[in-house]
Scaffold this motif. Structure first.
Motif, PDB file in Angstrom:
ATOM      1  N   ARG A   1      -6.757   4.467   6.342  1.00  0.00           N
ATOM      2  CA  ARG A   1      -7.053   3.045   6.532  1.00  0.00           C
ATOM      3  C   ARG A   1      -6.416   2.596   7.840  1.00  0.00           C
ATOM      4  NH1 ARG A   1      -5.565  -0.652   1.404  1.00  0.00           N
ATOM      5  NH2 ARG A   1      -6.421  -2.221   2.840  1.00  0.00           N
TER       6      ARG A   1
ATOM      7  N   LEU B   1      -3.214   7.488   5.371  1.00  0.00           N
ATOM      8  CA  LEU B   1      -3.910   6.574   4.469  1.00  0.00           C
ATOM      9  C   LEU B   1      -5.425   6.597   4.645  1.00  0.00           C
ATOM     10  CD1 LEU B   1      -1.672   3.378   4.748  1.00  0.00           C
ATOM     11  CD2 LEU B   1      -1.675   5.066   2.894  1.00  0.00           C
TER      12      LEU B   1
ATOM     13  N   VAL C   1       0.834  -1.203   0.000  1.00  0.00           N
ATOM     14  CA  VAL C   1       0.000   0.000   0.000  1.00  0.00           C
ATOM     15  C   VAL C   1       0.870   1.255   0.000  1.00  0.00           C
ATOM     16  CG1 VAL C   1      -1.764   1.273   1.300  1.00  0.00           C
ATOM     17  CG2 VAL C   1      -1.827  -1.238   1.229  1.00  0.00           C
ATOM     18  N   ALA C   2       1.922   1.244   0.805  1.00  0.00           N
ATOM     19  CA  ALA C   2       2.789   2.420   0.885  1.00  0.00           C
ATOM     20  C   ALA C   2       4.096   2.031   1.547  1.00  0.00           C
ATOM     21  CB  ALA C   2       2.115   3.532   1.701  1.00  0.00           C
TER      22      ALA C   2
END
Lengths: 162, 783, 280
Positions: free
Chosen positions: B273, B271, B65-66
């Motif tokens: 999230r 994020l 994701v990152a």
């Protein structure tokens, strides 16, 4: 590549697809959603992840989920039946066999393995039998007493299906 | 107070059924929709410049994701905080970033962070990050680190000395000038690794719509975490919610606010999230704070009759690579204040250097400073006995504060609340049959067997207070505790406490106390802790404070509830308040036995509020913030008996007797458990545990395959008993029981082994007293 | 901890396992997994494929008839239930001292031998008992003496495409014992000594095999001690003399917990204790 695995977990058949590298403990916790089995180390020392597989205590962090294909597994969630605590759980409650409770599920599983083999273990035998389970809170003395309590209870009223 | 009903009863813990059936809620059990997993890439070097970081391959991995470096997060996070600003010590707090930007200073320092759809993928990506380091010389010995020419960790901390602090009392120079005998010994108190069975973890969730940041985290003090997370992530404190569900042991290492949860929060905010992070044990070994790690030159002054007149220490304390949240307070106040111990030693002086080194930061570990002081002092007593050819018990008896002198002001200025130190010692001598043991030992020695006995007569300070003292010591917080006691209309009770159990059984002990106070069934009392959204600001659980401070707050709040209920009851029964007595949950009217109201009836009436006394508000609850007037001082005597195997140097524990005085005891079974666990950790320091680094700063004991936390068969049966001397400081007369075992046991065990080795003329071995060390000394003496 | 990805195969026969190993040079055999999986979790080992021999039932067979034949995939726990194995005391004692209950429930003698950890218990016992290890490879079956099997740290005489199938303990009539000084954390042997003594009708030692583990870089025979005890009646004085030379000629290992010197000393102490029990 995903592999199909099927195992009986706490009496229920569970079919899943897993990567070969998935550790059984991760499959139980993440795949099957049973978070009572814990992870305390990386090196098979602590025993927090202990479950009963085909009748024997094993460290589920050192078994691949694919190796458990076809196995009969009991986790801590499967020990109490019909809302009744198992005598080992009762023993841990009566004798204050847990403090933070993190090692407890694995500890109880090892006690289960022991009491299957030896219905009336001595203090030394109990200490030896939980050699693969680390507890940082209790100093083990109340755990020893808990297992003795359970042995006495089970001797006076043998469990039906265990 | 009257000891009645549940107070003093070994009630089974209400926490247990959940924990025993797999229905606990530890941080790693939290599951949220869209949750990501975080892996941290950590420095393999103890000291290095970061030349470059290439995250491109990691970012391209499936499921990633990152990926963030220190530079990416520099504006998101303030430096990791230190909150114990010890005054008059030239304290310098070097800047320590949650993710390193240009330089790493210990093995395990965070270098980059990967967030992925699951933890396996995060690890795969972390393995693909390329970091080029320019390795620098490292220093892990705190004494060497202060020397000119030693590797320097920070440009603004010359000679790596983060602080230099002194404390004294009496006239130490005169004590040494007038001494009949003096002893000087270099004594190392080795570095320990706390290793709670649950490693540290965090789940951070941010709601971009509301701005709320929720952090599930394994912490001993949720509100302190809230404060520090709010400050370091620039989130309003009112928008930060900390939830400590079940916490799998802490022992001090879950007090600090760490880089790990700060990073998780920052990334969750970026994020939108949820981010989940749980240390591997390998990470826990290098990133969660360690304890102890002192090198001390101990000097003792004594008279020929065994009177100890002075204690002087020069201590180099390793702080690790940065100053952790409470780090500076541990080797200063928490250590030096207890150097006079339970003895009438009139003169003492401590000279402490807090030194930065290229290894994991140190902070509180069970006992925090007090075990270090007690170990020195109890070794000193045995060294004096050896020097003067006196019995070690006689030396202790000679110096213990007499029972008639309490409250007693120690040479460090502490006011010891109450005590009967000789009483505990006498009981221990009786249980162990001291005379019988010495006879047995003499016989064994004739047979060539090495039996030994070791004593530790200790006092400790806990339930630290008052807040004004915290201020004077530079601790950036209060030492009070909060409580809300709330009746519901049905007569059920919820209690909110700012302390946070991580295994101590607060939900049971506190409910016992409240059930007694309110006269309601135990089952009707629920205790809530660990969620900052529900519980008023509190200071948490450490320093054996929960019952002495938090419990006392609950008792006071309970009594406020009873007083309000009394007013309402009097009104309902149409009598004066002074005519109403309260006993076991019922209000009675003097002289009118048919007129009664239960407190549950009053609770309902208070919420209906149809018929309230004038000026009395509806509802039945009370909030109390308790700031004690003084610390509490548990004490006791521990005795250990060992046999040493001459051939291998292995130690067999023959007996262990602990006589503790923790004041009145609410739940004896729980207190016994605390004592057992405490003894185990202290005993383990004496013989098993040690963090060992090589010169390059690599931790050689970085797994549970190398670092020996005790297993069941490595421990003796503990014979535990108590004396009971109530503390006058709090309403319950209780002291504290969480750390006594750890503080007392280490020197008792070490003294026992050294007593066994007395025939070889050995008077000191640094811990841990491993078979190899013991064998070597025997071997060298023989040779 | 999270192993790197790999392929997984579970053959039903030894022949199938051998052909999988031959076709996949980076494959490793998975048995009980208690040595390999921890290394994989730390990503110290990253095999491309695991060949799980847990489904090959013939490898779990055990027969005891004077000597013993132990399938390479039989677990310690299964083996410890065979009373007949108690006659091979050194192996029985070594197995009972391996790890903990959970490890013994999964771990295997074959796995320990094939892994060749220098601090493992089993190799010393196999050497002392004069065991033979049977391997099947693409070119058929061969038998390797335990003396020749343990080559170096984590290195055996097995070829990468060979499967260890069984361990044979000869019916020598030797009286044996295993003594161990366990590491307090890992449970592995800081030092372990296995001895086996064959004696004639007069009580004279006709053949002695003494093997040490933990103190050394691979399980090794203590030839000087063997020579010293052979031909004696194994009296206390004989044992003392043999133990005194037990560490002679050994390449001793050392670390921060136990130096080479200390391990050499332990080798002598444990040799004495093991000989005393075996001779008793």
């Amino acid at each position: 590549m995903a592999h199909k695995v099927s195992m009986t977990v706490n009496g229920v058949t569970r079919e899943s697809e897993v990567e070969p590298r998935t550790l059984l403990v991760h499959h139980i916790r993440e795949g099957l959603g049973l978070t009572g089995t814990h992870i305390g180390c990386d090196t098979s020392q602590c025993g927090a992840c202990t479950i009963i597989m085909n009748g024997k205590a094993v460290k589920s962090c050192t078994v691949l989920a694919v190796q458990a294909d076809g196995a009969d597994i009991m986790t801590i969630e499967g020990l109490a039946k019909d809302g009744q605590l198992h005598p080992i759980q009762e023993g841990f409650w009566e004798e204050h066999g847990l403090q933070c409770g993190f090692c407890t599920p694995g500890m109880i599983m090892s006690a289960y393995d022991l009491l299957q083999r030896n219905a009336s273990p001595s203090e030394a035998e109990i200490r030896h039998a939980i050699d693969g389970n680390l507890c940082r809170c209790t100093g083990y003395q109340h755990i020893v007493k808990s297992i003795q309590w359970a042995a006495n209870k089970m001797a006076s009223a043998p469990a039906g299906d265990d | 107070m009257a000891v009645t009903k549940l107070f003093g009863a070994s009630i089974k813990r209400r926490e247990d059924p959940r924990l025993m059936t797999g229905r606990a809620n530890f941080t790693d059990d939290v599951r949220l929709p869209g949750m990501t997993s975080m892996a941290v890439l950590r420095s393999p070097h103890a000291h290095a410049k970061i030349v470059s970081i290439d995250t491109s391959a990691a970012k391209a991995m499936p499921g990633v994701v990152a990926v963030y470096t220190g530079a990416d997060l520099i504006d998101d996070l303030a430096p990791v905080p230190c909150a114990w600003l010890v005054p008059n010590a030239n304290l310098v707090i070097p800047e320590y970033r949650a993710v390193a930007t240009d330089r790493v200073r210990f093995v395990g320092d965070a270098v980059a962070v990967v967030v992925a759809e699951d933890r396996y993928l995060a690890q795969d990506a972390a393995d693909k990050i390329e970091v080029e380091y320019d390795v620098l010389p490292a220093v892990v010995d705190q004494e060497a680190a202060t020397q000119d020419g030693a590797p320097q960790l920070y440009d603004n901390v010359p000679n790596n000395i983060a602080f230099h602090w002194e404390l004294g009392g009496g006239d130490i120079d005169a004590a040494f000038a007038d001494a009949d005998v003096t002893i000087s010994k270099r004594i190392v108190n080795q570095r320990l690794i706390p290793n709670p069975m649950e490693t540290r973890g965090a789940v951070a969730a941010y709601n971009p719509g509301s701005g709320e940041l929720t952090l599930w985290v394994t912490t001993q003090n949720p509100h302190v975490h809230r404060l520090l997370i709010a400050l370091t992530t620039s989130t309003p404190e009112s928008q930060v919610r900390i939830i400590a569900g079940d916490v799998g042991g802490g022992f001090g290492c879950k007090i600090p606010t760490y880089a790990g949860e700060m990073i998780a929060c920052a990334i969750a905010k970026r994020l939108g999230r949820p981010v989940r992070w749980q240390e591997d044990r390998r990470e826990n070994f290098v990133t969660t704070t360690h304890g102890r790690d002192h090198i001390t030159q101990l000097e003792v002054a004594a008279k020929n009759d065994g009177t100890v007149t002075g204690i002087r220490v020069k201590t180099y304390a390793s702080m690790g690579a940065h100053l952790s949240t409470a780090g500076p307070g541990v080797p200063t106040w928490l250590y030096a204040l207890m150097l006079p111990g339970p003895y009438t030693i009139k003169n003492f002086h401590a000279d402490v250097y807090g030194v930065l080194t290229n290894n994991t930061a140190t902070d509180a570990y069970r006992g925090a400073g007090r075990p270090e002081a007690t170990y020195l002092l109890e070794r000193a007593m045995d060294l004096v006995a050896r020097e003067l050819k006196m019995d070690p018990v006689a030396v202790r008896s000679k110096n213990l504060v007499p029972a008639g002198e309490f409250p007693y002001t120690s040479a460090a200025g502490l006011l010891y609340d109450s005590g009967n130190y000789q009483g505990a010692l006498a009981k221990a001598l009786e249980v162990i049959d001291y005379a019988g043991f010495r006879a047995e030992q003499a016989k064994a020695r004739e047979e060539g067997r090495l039996l030994g006995i070791g004593f530790s007569t200790y006092v400790e300070v806990c339930g630290l207070a008052p807040s004004a003292a915290a201020g004077a010591m530079g601790f950036q917080g209060g030492l009070w505790e909060s409580a809300i006691v709330r009746f519901h209309p049905t007569g059920k009770v919820t209690v909110f406490t700012g302390t946070n159990s991580h295994g101590q059984g607060h939900k049971t002990t506190f409910a016992q106390v409240v059930a007694d106070e309110l006269g309601v069934p135990f089952e009707d009392v629920d205790i809530v802790h660990g969620d900052t959204q529900m519980v008023p600001m509190g200071m948490g659980t450490y320093g054996s404070r929960s019952l002495a401070v938090g419990g006392a707050a609950i008792v006071s709040a309970s009594r406020m509830v009873v007083e309000k209920a009394r007013t309402i009851a009097a009104h309902l029964m149409e009598v004066g308040v002074d005519d109403v007595t309260f006993d076991s949950g019922t209000f009675y009217v003097t002289g009118a036995p048919d007129k009664v109201k239960t407190i549950q009836e009053v609770a309902l009436a208070s919420y209906l509020a149809w018929n309230m006394p004038e000026g009395v508000t509806p509802g039945l609850e009370a909030t109390y913030f308790y700031d004690p007037s003084n610390n509490v001082y548990p004490f006791g005597t521990h005795v250990c008996v060992v046999e040493v195997d001459k051939d291998t140097g292995q130690v067999a524990f023959k007996r262990y007797v602990a006589i503790d005085d923790v004041g009145y005891v609410v739940n004896p079974m729980i207190v016994d458990g605390q004592v057992h666990g405490g003894i185990t950790q202290g005993l383990a320091q004496a013989v098993y545990e040690s963090a060992v680094y090589d010169e390059a700063g690599q931790l050689l004991t970085g797994s549970l395959m190398d670092y020996a936390i005790p297993k069941a068969a490595m421990l003796p049966w503990f014979e535990v008993d108590r004396t009971e001397t109530p503390s006058p400081t709090n309403v319950m007369g209780i002291k504290g029981a969480g750390e006594t075992g750890t503080i007392a046991s280490t020197p008792a065990v070490a003294n026992a082994i050294l007593d066994a080795l007395a025939p070889y003329g050995v008077d000191h071995i640094d811990m841990p007293l491993t078979p190899q060390k013991i064998w070597r000394l025997i071997h060298e003496q023989k040779g | 901890m999270y192993p790197a990805a790999f392929d997984y195969a579970k053959p039903a026969t030894v022949a199938e396992a051998v052909s999988l190993l031959s076709a996949n040079p980076d494959a490793k055999i998975l048995n009980g997994g208690h040595s390999l999986l921890p290394a994989m979790k730390l990503r110290l080992a990253q095999p491309a494929m695991l060949v799980d021999i847990g489904g090959i039932s013939e490898l779990k067979q055990v027969s005891v008839n004077g000597g013993a034949t132990i399938g390479a995939a039989a677990t310690y726990d299964d083996l410890l239930k065979h009373d007949g194995l108690k006659a091979h005391t050194a192996l029985y004692e070594a197995m009972s001292k391996v790890g903990d209950v959970q490890v013994r429930n999964r771990g295997t003698v074959g796995g320990s031998a094939a892994h060749a950890d220098p601090a493992a218990d089993i190799p010393a016992a196999l050497i002392a008992l004069g065991a033979e290890l049977v391997a099947v490879g693409p070119n058929g079956t061969r038998t390797i003496a335990a003396d020749d099997f343990f080559v170096d740290i984590l290195t055996t005489a097995l070829e990468p495409d060979e499967v260890l199938t069984e361990i044979r303990i000869p019916a020598s009539g030797a009286s044996s014992a295993y003594e161990k000084f366990a590491h307090p954390a890992s449970g592995y042997a800081v030092c372990g000594v296995a001895v086996a003594l064959e004696r004639d009708g007069e009580g004279t030692v006709t053949n002695a095999r003494i093997a040490v583990t933990g103190s050394v870089y691979k399980a090794t025979r203590c030839s000087a001690a063997e020579a010293a005890i052979t031909g004696t009646k194994a009296t206390a004085a004989d044992i003392e003399a043999a133990a005194a030379v037990a560490a002679d000629g050994l390449e001793l290992a050392g670390d921060h917990y136990a130096s080479a010197e200390y391990r050499g000393h332990l080798t002598k102490v444990l040799t004495k204790r093991a000989l005393t029990r075996a001779a008793g």
